[in-house]
Design an enzyme around this catalytic site. Structure first.
Site, PDB file in Angstrom:
ATOM      1  N   GLY A 175       4.158   9.388 -12.103  1.00  0.00           N
ATOM      2  CA  GLY A 175       4.433  10.501 -11.205  1.00  0.00           C
ATOM      3  C   GLY A 175       5.579  10.201 -10.259  1.00  0.00           C
ATOM      4  O   GLY A 175       5.579   9.163  -9.597  1.00  0.00           O
ATOM      5  N   ASP A 183       0.676   5.962  -4.264  1.00  0.00           N
ATOM      6  CA  ASP A 183      -0.674   5.415  -4.128  1.00  0.00           C
ATOM      7  C   ASP A 183      -0.696   4.098  -3.362  1.00  0.00           C
ATOM      8  O   ASP A 183      -1.752   3.671  -2.901  1.00  0.00           O
ATOM      9  CB  ASP A 183      -1.306   5.202  -5.502  1.00  0.00           C
ATOM     10  CG  ASP A 183      -1.599   6.509  -6.221  1.00  0.00           C
ATOM     11  OD1 ASP A 183      -1.902   7.499  -5.529  1.00  0.00           O
ATOM     12  OD2 ASP A 183      -1.510   6.542  -7.452  1.00  0.00           O
TER      13      ASP A 183
END
Length: 387
Positions: A12, A137
């Protein structure tokens, strides 16, 4: 004769992934040692198809716009390379006479990067392989933090604060905000900043701890009863005492991971059905990782720096490493770059420290000491008039 380089994106995109690309390209041009600059169209898919974008002669004015361009300008993918793919990867590297390969991504991308390095050594290919860290993340190991996290955390903090102000101004329902984070709660933790910027009640749940749904509902009922409004923030990947996700899309991505989703709606449904309270679910989704207006300046600068450092390291003969960030936060924030072995980074997931979680649904000061410098300054001071 100059070297040919290849850059690829994996997983991503973030709001600053293109800054790293800009760093690689501009450092390559400044070095005087690079002949061709290639980028894989849609990451590993482009490498397998031999579909490369030639960036060599792209105007500098266009390259300079990368730092203000969200998502991936060259395209990314979630393709997990298998042993059967690697001969094709080698074929593309040989066809375009690639001397240096840079893979910009997270855990799975670093694993791919490591395998390409190992394969090149085994096949006697003179190839320099450097991983460029990227993940909102913030779960790559051996680096203090990851480019992309600071901006995603800033987005989470400010968006949560705006929702908290709305929830407290019209406290007729519980607002539940779902943020990205399948296994690591770093970004969701940043949403707890809403409790520091507003007078709204805030509860935060991360995937590092199992959720007792009965206790969650009891805490929600207790906090809502205070009449100051309530914002509940949840990581998309939180799971119950039975070890199962509270919500699951039933989809598996290209890396073999279950795609989480629907957690906020699940919690909202429980609030309505079991507590009899009004509730609504909010989910920014991709906006949380791609928003340029919320970009953290330190994040943008470090993303650019890791790209430059990767190129410079490869030209010095380094290989089999990922660029990592070391940081000091006192007396003022400053960071430096170093190389970490790919073999020690690949597929290792850095979780949010349990000691930074307070009472199961609060975030301690230690996290904000760590994260605030990465999120950038200038957080708003709101007019809180109701007392």
């Amino acid at each position: 004769m100059g070297k040919n380089i290849l850059v690829a994106h994996g997983g991503g995109p973030t709001a600053v992934i293109n800054c790293s690309l800009q760093g690689v390209v501009e450092a390559a041009r400044a070095s005087g040692q690079v002949d061709k600059i290639y980028a894989a169209r849609f990451g590993a898919e482009g490498i397998l198809a031999g579909d490369l974008i030639d960036l060599t002669d792209v105007p500098a004015s266009t390259i300079s716009k990368l730092s203000r361009t969200p998502a991936s300008a060259i395209g990314s993918c979630r393709r997990k390379l298998t042993d059967a793919d690697f001969p094709t990867v080698l074929e593309t590297l040989r066809k375009f006479e690639i001397d240096c390969f840079f893979y910009n991504g997270g855990n799975d991308s670093m694993d791919t990067c490591n395998k390409v390095d190992e394969l090149a050594r085994k096949e006697g290919l003179d190839l320099r392989v450097i991983g460029i860290p990227k993940t909102m993340d913030n779960d790559l190991d051996l680096t203090d933090h990851c480019p992309g996290f600071g901006s995603a955390a800033r987005y989470a903090a400010l968006s949560a604060a705006e929702l908290a102000l709305d929830a407290s101004a019209l406290p007729i329902h519980v607002v539940v905000l779902e943020l990205m984070g399948r296994n690591a709660g770093w970004v969701t933790a940043a949403s707890a900043m809403a409790g520091r910027l507003t007078d709204c009640q805030v509860l935060t749940y991360l995937p590092e701890l199992p959720v007792d749904e009965d206790k969650m509902l009891a805490d929600i009922e207790r906090c809502y009863a205070k009449g100051k409004g309530l914002l509940v923030t949840v990581s998309e990947g939180i799971y119950g005492l039975d070890g199962e996700p509270l919500a699951d899309t039933g989809i598996v991505d290209g890396f073999g991971h279950k795609v989480p989703g629907g957690t906020a709606q699940h919690v909202t449904d429980q609030i309505v059905q079991k507590l009899g309270l009004k509730s609504r679910a909010e989910k920014p989704g991709l906006l949380g990782r791609a928003s340029i207006p919320y970009v953290s300046v330190p994040d943008r600068e470090e993303a650019y720096a890791v790209g430059r450092f990767a190129l410079e390291s490869a030209l010095k003969g380094e290989s089999g490493s990922m660029v990592a960030i070391a940081a000091e936060r006192a007396p003022v924030y400053q960071s430096s770059l170093f190389l970490a072995p790919l073999a020690e980074v690949a597929n290792v997931e850095k979780k949010f420290p349990l000691e930074w979680i307070a009472d199961g649904n609060g975030i301690g000061d230690a996290f904000f000491d760590y994260a605030l410098p990465l999120m950038g300054g200038d957080f708003p001071e709101y007019a809180l008039l109701r007392g």
